[in-house]
Design a protein around this motif. Structure first.
Motif, PDB file in Angstrom:
ATOM      1  N   GLN A  23       0.832  -1.203   0.000  1.00  0.00           N
ATOM      2  CA  GLN A  23       0.000   0.000   0.000  1.00  0.00           C
ATOM      3  C   GLN A  23       0.869   1.255   0.000  1.00  0.00           C
ATOM      4  O   GLN A  23       0.575   2.225  -0.695  1.00  0.00           O
ATOM      5  CB  GLN A  23      -0.932  -0.003   1.220  1.00  0.00           C
ATOM      6  N   ALA A  24       1.959   1.223   0.747  1.00  0.00           N
ATOM      7  CA  ALA A  24       2.875   2.370   0.787  1.00  0.00           C
ATOM      8  C   ALA A  24       3.508   2.601  -0.583  1.00  0.00           C
ATOM      9  O   ALA A  24       3.643   3.749  -1.027  1.00  0.00           O
ATOM     10  CB  ALA A  24       3.950   2.147   1.847  1.00  0.00           C
ATOM     11  N   ASP A  25       3.887   1.528  -1.263  1.00  0.00           N
ATOM     12  CA  ASP A  25       4.446   1.664  -2.612  1.00  0.00           C
ATOM     13  C   ASP A  25       3.430   2.291  -3.556  1.00  0.00           C
ATOM     14  O   ASP A  25       3.773   3.167  -4.350  1.00  0.00           O
ATOM     15  CB  ASP A  25       4.870   0.298  -3.166  1.00  0.00           C
ATOM     16  N   GLN A  26       2.183   1.842  -3.477  1.00  0.00           N
ATOM     17  CA  GLN A  26       1.136   2.396  -4.329  1.00  0.00           C
ATOM     18  C   GLN A  26       0.924   3.878  -4.018  1.00  0.00           C
ATOM     19  O   GLN A  26       0.766   4.691  -4.922  1.00  0.00           O
ATOM     20  CB  GLN A  26      -0.176   1.620  -4.146  1.00  0.00           C
ATOM     21  N   ASN A  27       0.911   4.232  -2.743  1.00  0.00           N
ATOM     22  CA  ASN A  27       0.728   5.634  -2.354  1.00  0.00           C
ATOM     23  C   ASN A  27       1.893   6.500  -2.827  1.00  0.00           C
ATOM     24  O   ASN A  27       1.691   7.646  -3.221  1.00  0.00           O
ATOM     25  CB  ASN A  27       0.564   5.756  -0.845  1.00  0.00           C
ATOM     26  N   ARG A  28       3.106   5.949  -2.798  1.00  0.00           N
ATOM     27  CA  ARG A  28       4.254   6.719  -3.287  1.00  0.00           C
ATOM     28  C   ARG A  28       4.104   7.020  -4.767  1.00  0.00           C
ATOM     29  O   ARG A  28       4.445   8.110  -5.224  1.00  0.00           O
ATOM     30  CB  ARG A  28       5.550   5.935  -3.046  1.00  0.00           C
ATOM     31  N   LEU A  29       3.603   6.044  -5.522  1.00  0.00           N
ATOM     32  CA  LEU A  29       3.398   6.275  -6.952  1.00  0.00           C
ATOM     33  C   LEU A  29       2.269   7.268  -7.205  1.00  0.00           C
ATOM     34  O   LEU A  29       2.352   8.115  -8.091  1.00  0.00           O
ATOM     35  CB  LEU A  29       3.068   4.954  -7.659  1.00  0.00           C
ATOM     36  N   THR A  30       1.199   7.153  -6.425  1.00  0.00           N
ATOM     37  CA  THR A  30       0.026   7.986  -6.653  1.00  0.00           C
ATOM     38  C   THR A  30       0.235   9.417  -6.173  1.00  0.00           C
ATOM     39  O   THR A  30      -0.066  10.370  -6.893  1.00  0.00           O
ATOM     40  CB  THR A  30      -1.197   7.385  -5.937  1.00  0.00           C
ATOM     41  N   PHE A  31       0.731   9.581  -4.973  1.00  0.00           N
ATOM     42  CA  PHE A  31       0.775  10.905  -4.357  1.00  0.00           C
ATOM     43  C   PHE A  31       2.173  11.514  -4.290  1.00  0.00           C
ATOM     44  O   PHE A  31       2.301  12.690  -3.987  1.00  0.00           O
ATOM     45  CB  PHE A  31       0.219  10.839  -2.930  1.00  0.00           C
ATOM     46  N   ARG A  33       4.332  12.715  -6.370  1.00  0.00           N
ATOM     47  CA  ARG A  33       4.802  13.362  -7.589  1.00  0.00           C
ATOM     48  C   ARG A  33       4.729  14.871  -7.434  1.00  0.00           C
ATOM     49  O   ARG A  33       3.893  15.386  -6.716  1.00  0.00           O
ATOM     50  CB  ARG A  33       3.946  12.928  -8.784  1.00  0.00           C
ATOM     51  N   SER A  34       5.603  15.544  -8.165  1.00  0.00           N
ATOM     52  CA  SER A  34       5.596  17.005  -8.096  1.00  0.00           C
ATOM     53  C   SER A  34       4.446  17.550  -8.926  1.00  0.00           C
ATOM     54  O   SER A  34       3.824  16.841  -9.713  1.00  0.00           O
ATOM     55  CB  SER A  34       6.927  17.561  -8.612  1.00  0.00           C
ATOM     56  N   LYS A  35       4.191  18.833  -8.772  1.00  0.00           N
ATOM     57  CA  LYS A  35       3.089  19.475  -9.496  1.00  0.00           C
ATOM     58  C   LYS A  35       3.336  19.438 -11.001  1.00  0.00           C
ATOM     59  O   LYS A  35       2.411  19.213 -11.780  1.00  0.00           O
ATOM     60  CB  LYS A  35       2.921  20.909  -9.021  1.00  0.00           C
ATOM     61  N   THR A  36       4.580  19.629 -11.419  1.00  0.00           N
ATOM     62  CA  THR A  36       4.878  19.604 -12.845  1.00  0.00           C
ATOM     63  C   THR A  36       4.653  18.214 -13.430  1.00  0.00           C
ATOM     64  O   THR A  36       4.161  18.090 -14.557  1.00  0.00           O
ATOM     65  CB  THR A  36       6.316  20.062 -13.123  1.00  0.00           C
ATOM     66  N   GLU A  37       4.994  17.186 -12.679  1.00  0.00           N
ATOM     67  CA  GLU A  37       4.750  15.823 -13.156  1.00  0.00           C
ATOM     68  C   GLU A  37       3.256  15.545 -13.284  1.00  0.00           C
ATOM     69  O   GLU A  37       2.811  14.916 -14.248  1.00  0.00           O
ATOM     70  CB  GLU A  37       5.381  14.804 -12.215  1.00  0.00           C
TER      71      GLU A  37
END
Length: 64
Positions: A23-31, A33-37
């Protein structure tokens, strides 16, 4: 005939830790990211959707 003895409490906790890590890995991918990304991804998705819609065929209504 004897198998390995498994401590069920430890197995359950290990399974919970593994699930939390997924779940932590999924959250890292989802949330994570920077605003430009995020804006770049959104723009690419919109462009792909427009491109897909341009190739769509419209149904002709021949009942007239």
């Amino acid at each position: 005939m004897s198998g390995d003895v498994v401590n069920l409490r430890q197995a359950r906790k290990a399974k919970q830790r593994l699930e939390k890590e997924r779940q932590a890995d999924q959250n890292r991918l989802t949330f994570g990211r920077s605003k430009t990304e995020k804006t770049l991804t959104k723009a690419l998705n919109r462009k792909a959707e427009r491109s897909l819609d341009q190739g769509r065929l419209e149904k002709q209504d021949d009942r007239d």
